[in-house]
Design a protein around this motif. Structure first.
Motif, PDB file in Angstrom:
ATOM      1  N   LEU A   1       0.869  -1.175   0.000  1.00 50.73           N
ATOM      2  CA  LEU A   1       0.000   0.000   0.000  1.00 50.73           C
ATOM      3  C   LEU A   1       0.909   1.229   0.000  1.00 50.73           C
ATOM      4  CD1 LEU A   1      -2.728  -1.081   2.601  1.00 50.73           C
ATOM      5  CD2 LEU A   1      -2.823  -1.203   0.102  1.00 50.73           C
ATOM      6  N   ALA A   2       1.213   1.714  -1.181  1.00 49.33           N
ATOM      7  CA  ALA A   2       2.145   2.828  -1.326  1.00 49.33           C
ATOM      8  C   ALA A   2       1.432   4.001  -1.988  1.00 49.33           C
ATOM      9  CB  ALA A   2       3.347   2.397  -2.162  1.00 49.33           C
ATOM     10  N   THR A   3       2.096   5.134  -1.992  1.00 51.10           N
ATOM     11  CA  THR A   3       1.591   6.322  -2.674  1.00 51.10           C
ATOM     12  C   THR A   3       2.622   6.778  -3.686  1.00 51.10           C
ATOM     13  OG1 THR A   3       2.607   7.845  -1.093  1.00 51.10           O
ATOM     14  CG2 THR A   3       0.379   7.044  -0.570  1.00 51.10           C
ATOM     15  N   PRO A   4       2.209   7.535  -4.700  1.00 49.91           N
ATOM     16  CA  PRO A   4       3.199   8.052  -5.663  1.00 49.91           C
ATOM     17  C   PRO A   4       4.321   8.841  -4.986  1.00 49.91           C
ATOM     18  CG  PRO A   4       0.981   8.373  -6.505  1.00 49.91           C
ATOM     19  CD  PRO A   4       0.830   7.889  -5.090  1.00 49.91           C
ATOM     20  N   ALA A   5       3.972   9.596  -3.962  1.00 54.69           N
ATOM     21  CA  ALA A   5       4.997  10.409  -3.286  1.00 54.69           C
ATOM     22  C   ALA A   5       6.026   9.515  -2.603  1.00 54.69           C
ATOM     23  CB  ALA A   5       4.347  11.337  -2.274  1.00 54.69           C
ATOM     24  N   LYS A   6       5.571   8.459  -1.922  1.00 51.74           N
ATOM     25  CA  LYS A   6       6.502   7.563  -1.236  1.00 51.74           C
ATOM     26  C   LYS A   6       7.386   6.821  -2.233  1.00 51.74           C
ATOM     27  CE  LYS A   6       5.428   8.144   3.127  1.00 51.74           C
ATOM     28  NZ  LYS A   6       6.425   8.689   4.104  1.00 51.74           N
ATOM     29  N   VAL A   7       6.793   6.372  -3.329  1.00 47.04           N
ATOM     30  CA  VAL A   7       7.581   5.676  -4.347  1.00 47.04           C
ATOM     31  C   VAL A   7       8.580   6.632  -4.985  1.00 47.04           C
ATOM     32  CG1 VAL A   7       7.454   4.520  -6.597  1.00 47.04           C
ATOM     33  CG2 VAL A   7       5.845   3.911  -4.786  1.00 47.04           C
ATOM     34  N   ALA A   8       8.163   7.855  -5.229  1.00 45.88           N
ATOM     35  CA  ALA A   8       9.078   8.850  -5.793  1.00 45.88           C
ATOM     36  C   ALA A   8      10.255   9.097  -4.855  1.00 45.88           C
ATOM     37  CB  ALA A   8       8.332  10.153  -6.068  1.00 45.88           C
ATOM     38  N   GLN A   9       9.982   9.158  -3.553  1.00 50.59           N
ATOM     39  CA  GLN A   9      11.057   9.355  -2.579  1.00 50.59           C
ATOM     40  C   GLN A   9      12.048   8.207  -2.622  1.00 50.59           C
ATOM     41  OE1 GLN A   9       9.231   9.886   1.268  1.00 50.59           O
ATOM     42  NE2 GLN A   9       8.210  11.801   0.685  1.00 50.59           N
ATOM     43  N   ARG A  10      11.540   6.980  -2.713  1.00 54.36           N
ATOM     44  CA  ARG A  10      12.418   5.812  -2.752  1.00 54.36           C
ATOM     45  C   ARG A  10      13.241   5.801  -4.049  1.00 54.36           C
ATOM     46  NH1 ARG A  10      10.078   1.476   0.479  1.00 54.36           N
ATOM     47  NH2 ARG A  10      11.490   0.012  -0.559  1.00 54.36           N
ATOM     48  N   ILE A  11      12.618   6.160  -5.157  1.00 52.14           N
ATOM     49  CA  ILE A  11      13.345   6.199  -6.427  1.00 52.14           C
ATOM     50  C   ILE A  11      14.449   7.246  -6.377  1.00 52.14           C
ATOM     51  CG2 ILE A  11      13.152   6.828  -8.872  1.00 52.14           C
ATOM     52  CD1 ILE A  11      10.379   5.520  -8.873  1.00 52.14           C
ATOM     53  N   GLU A  12      14.129   8.422  -5.870  1.00 56.53           N
ATOM     54  CA  GLU A  12      15.143   9.482  -5.811  1.00 56.53           C
ATOM     55  C   GLU A  12      16.257   9.118  -4.838  1.00 56.53           C
ATOM     56  OE1 GLU A  12      15.458  14.324  -5.334  1.00 56.53           O
ATOM     57  OE2 GLU A  12      13.579  13.347  -5.951  1.00 56.53           O
ATOM     58  N   ALA A  13      15.901   8.500  -3.712  1.00 56.38           N
ATOM     59  CA  ALA A  13      16.907   8.124  -2.717  1.00 56.38           C
ATOM     60  C   ALA A  13      17.879   7.093  -3.265  1.00 56.38           C
ATOM     61  CB  ALA A  13      16.227   7.594  -1.456  1.00 56.38           C
ATOM     62  N   ALA A  14      17.439   6.288  -4.223  1.00 59.03           N
ATOM     63  CA  ALA A  14      18.308   5.249  -4.783  1.00 59.03           C
ATOM     64  C   ALA A  14      19.437   5.837  -5.614  1.00 59.03           C
ATOM     65  CB  ALA A  14      17.494   4.280  -5.633  1.00 59.03           C
ATOM     66  N   ARG A  15      19.222   7.021  -6.187  1.00 59.91           N
ATOM     67  CA  ARG A  15      20.252   7.668  -7.021  1.00 59.91           C
ATOM     68  C   ARG A  15      20.815   6.688  -8.062  1.00 59.91           C
ATOM     69  NH1 ARG A  15      18.322  11.661  -5.031  1.00 59.91           N
ATOM     70  NH2 ARG A  15      19.422  13.504  -4.299  1.00 59.91           N
ATOM     71  N   ALA A  16      19.925   5.991  -8.703  1.00 60.66           N
ATOM     72  CA  ALA A  16      20.355   4.967  -9.658  1.00 60.66           C
ATOM     73  C   ALA A  16      20.658   5.574 -11.018  1.00 60.66           C
ATOM     74  CB  ALA A  16      19.271   3.907  -9.797  1.00 60.66           C
ATOM     75  N   ASP A  17      21.568   4.935 -11.738  1.00 60.26           N
ATOM     76  CA  ASP A  17      21.881   5.336 -13.103  1.00 60.26           C
ATOM     77  C   ASP A  17      20.819   4.849 -14.081  1.00 60.26           C
ATOM     78  OD1 ASP A  17      24.540   6.491 -12.547  1.00 60.26           O
ATOM     79  OD2 ASP A  17      25.056   4.427 -12.026  1.00 60.26           O
ATOM     80  N   ARG A  18      20.227   3.708 -13.741  1.00 56.36           N
ATOM     81  CA  ARG A  18      19.196   3.143 -14.600  1.00 56.36           C
ATOM     82  C   ARG A  18      18.119   2.501 -13.735  1.00 56.36           C
ATOM     83  NH1 ARG A  18      23.991   2.848 -17.341  1.00 56.36           N
ATOM     84  NH2 ARG A  18      23.905   3.506 -19.518  1.00 56.36           N
ATOM     85  N   ILE A  19      16.891   2.487 -14.272  1.00 60.84           N
ATOM     86  CA  ILE A  19      15.731   1.984 -13.535  1.00 60.84           C
ATOM     87  C   ILE A  19      15.087   0.864 -14.336  1.00 60.84           C
ATOM     88  CG2 ILE A  19      13.459   2.566 -12.601  1.00 60.84           C
ATOM     89  CD1 ILE A  19      14.494   5.485 -12.342  1.00 60.84           C
ATOM     90  N   HIS A  20      14.804  -0.244 -13.639  1.00 64.96           N
ATOM     91  CA  HIS A  20      14.125  -1.368 -14.272  1.00 64.96           C
ATOM     92  C   HIS A  20      12.900  -1.726 -13.450  1.00 64.96           C
ATOM     93  CE1 HIS A  20      13.620  -5.026 -16.636  1.00 64.96           C
ATOM     94  NE2 HIS A  20      13.383  -5.664 -15.503  1.00 64.96           N
ATOM     95  N   ILE A  21      11.738  -1.787 -14.093  1.00 65.19           N
ATOM     96  CA  ILE A  21      10.486  -2.154 -13.428  1.00 65.19           C
ATOM     97  C   ILE A  21      10.187  -3.596 -13.787  1.00 65.19           C
ATOM     98  CG2 ILE A  21       8.036  -1.637 -13.181  1.00 65.19           C
ATOM     99  CD1 ILE A  21       8.676   1.264 -13.950  1.00 65.19           C
ATOM    100  N   ALA A  22      10.291  -4.474 -12.784  1.00 65.83           N
ATOM    101  CA  ALA A  22      10.227  -5.914 -13.051  1.00 65.83           C
ATOM    102  C   ALA A  22       8.819  -6.476 -13.015  1.00 65.83           C
ATOM    103  CB  ALA A  22      11.101  -6.662 -12.032  1.00 65.83           C
ATOM    104  N   THR A  23       7.884  -5.810 -12.344  1.00 67.91           N
ATOM    105  CA  THR A  23       6.540  -6.357 -12.182  1.00 67.91           C
ATOM    106  C   THR A  23       5.493  -5.278 -12.418  1.00 67.91           C
ATOM    107  OG1 THR A  23       6.578  -5.913  -9.804  1.00 67.91           O
ATOM    108  CG2 THR A  23       7.279  -8.112 -10.522  1.00 67.91           C
ATOM    109  N   GLU A  24       4.277  -5.736 -12.716  1.00 68.37           N
ATOM    110  CA  GLU A  24       3.186  -4.810 -13.027  1.00 68.37           C
ATOM    111  C   GLU A  24       2.213  -4.673 -11.866  1.00 68.37           C
ATOM    112  OE1 GLU A  24       3.674  -7.756 -14.555  1.00 68.37           O
ATOM    113  OE2 GLU A  24       3.976  -7.503 -16.720  1.00 68.37           O
ATOM    114  N   GLY A  25       2.690  -4.902 -10.627  1.00 68.77           N
ATOM    115  CA  GLY A  25       1.848  -4.767  -9.452  1.00 68.77           C
ATOM    116  C   GLY A  25       1.774  -3.328  -8.977  1.00 68.77           C
TER     117      GLY A  25
END
Length: 345
Positions: free
Chosen positions: A62-86
């Protein structure tokens, strides 16, 4: 290929789930680490979760766009892969599109068939949604050529082949033991759920013993319906490896898996495979090691004559480091400029 890359993988499938997606992503991360690539995961860990309706073993975040955005930004990744459609995959895709962040995806599960087996939802509706989901990315990775060809016909784009591996040391013919069961032993390993089509195996008129390893929502019903079969529940590690090596034939009744990691684990153990000629088995067994037939009983009986060394030899085509190399090539060519440029925290 790189020594300073960080890849973020977003996945709704994660521990304590026991399935091919979780195992594949864990092994991918191990191999990438050996190549100097850091993998970070955005998973349901850290979010409140609820059980998936009709499948309590799977927990949905049970996540929100804001929480997911925070986690994505915190990762500081060079590339992003979305493995599942959940839920997490959907929100991560939404965040990436809103912020102009490039990403790749992978197609692990036949959700249209999975869903229609449980609810009256036409498969084409789900395929339409999945097509929109994946075509928004820079590339979609699939495990087999036949799956890629099928999805291309359905309008999916930017398809890349990303195969799988197997641990040839853990799964080995030398681990064979006496299971104490009447032979020949016909084995099936996997999730005990409706989409795995287990009755197609359990209904077969076969000599010896039918052995099922795994757990899932259909287990109580199948144990009651098939009292002559042996249900061992979940097995892991050395115990599972010994069971694979000790069976005479591995029977794979699923018609909806996109690959079938259990097939190559059985092959590595020297156990011939019987399956339907569908995506997954069709690709893996094209090089030998088993029998494909629309008559699964005939396939199972014929597989008894397949040399165990032929099964083992076929497994040699699957290597986790090669799998990781393919993934790395696809994600770097699909996102060639190291993806997002993060501002200072």
């Amino acid at each position: 290929m790189s020594t300073d890359m960080r890849i973020l993988i977003v996945t709704d499938a994660w521990r304590p789930q026991v399935n091919g997606v979780v195992m594949t992503l864990e092994r991918l991360a191990q191999s990438l680490d050996g190549m100097g690539v850091e993998t970070v995961f955005l998973t349901p860990e850290g979010f409140r979760t609820v059980p998936m309706p009709g499948y309590a073993e799977i927990r949905m975040a049970l996540a929100t766009p804001a929480k997911v955005a925070q986690r994505i930004e915190a990762a500081r990744a060079d590339r992003i892969h979305i493995a599942t459609e959940g839920p997490l995959g959907i929100l991560a895709r939404r965040v990436c599109l809103a912020r102009g962040l490039p990403f790749t995806t992978s197609y692990h599960t036949r959700f249209p068939e999975f869903l229609s087996a449980r609810l009256p939802v036409p498969e084409e509706w789900t395929y339409r949604w999945l097509r929109r989901f994946h075509n928004a990315g820079n590339a979609m990775m699939v495990a087999t050529p036949s799956l890629g060809a099928e999805l291309a016909q359905r309008g999916f784009a930017n398809i890349r082949l990303w195969s799988r591996g197997v641990d040839l040391d853990r799964f080995h013919p030398d681990r064979r033991i006496d299971l104490g069961l009447n032979g020949p032993v016909f084995l099936c390993v996997g999730r005990v759920a409706v989409e795995k089509n287990l009755p197609a195996f359990l209904d077969l008129d076969l000599p010896g013993t039918k052995l099922v390893v795994g757990d899932g929502p259909a287990l109580p019903e199948l144990k009651a319906r098939y009292p002559d079969a042996v249900f061992m529940g979940v097995k892991r590690g050395e115990e599972l490896a010994a069971i694979y090596a000790s069976a005479n034939v591995f029977v794979f009744p699923s018609r909806t898996d996109t690959f079938g990691n259990v097939i190559v684990e059985a092959l590595a153990s020297g156990t011939p495979v019987a399956a339907y000629p569908v995506t997954g088995p069709l690709d893996i067994l094209a090089g030998g090691g088993g029998v494909l037939d629309e008559d699964l009983r005939q396939a199972a009986l014929a597989a008894l004559a397949v040399p165990r060394q032929a099964a083992r030899a076929r497994a040699g085509a699957y290597d986790w480091d090669e799998c990781a190399g393919q993934f790395l090539t696809h994600i770097t060519t699909a996102i060639p400029d190291h993806g997002p440029r993060w501002s200072a925290a």
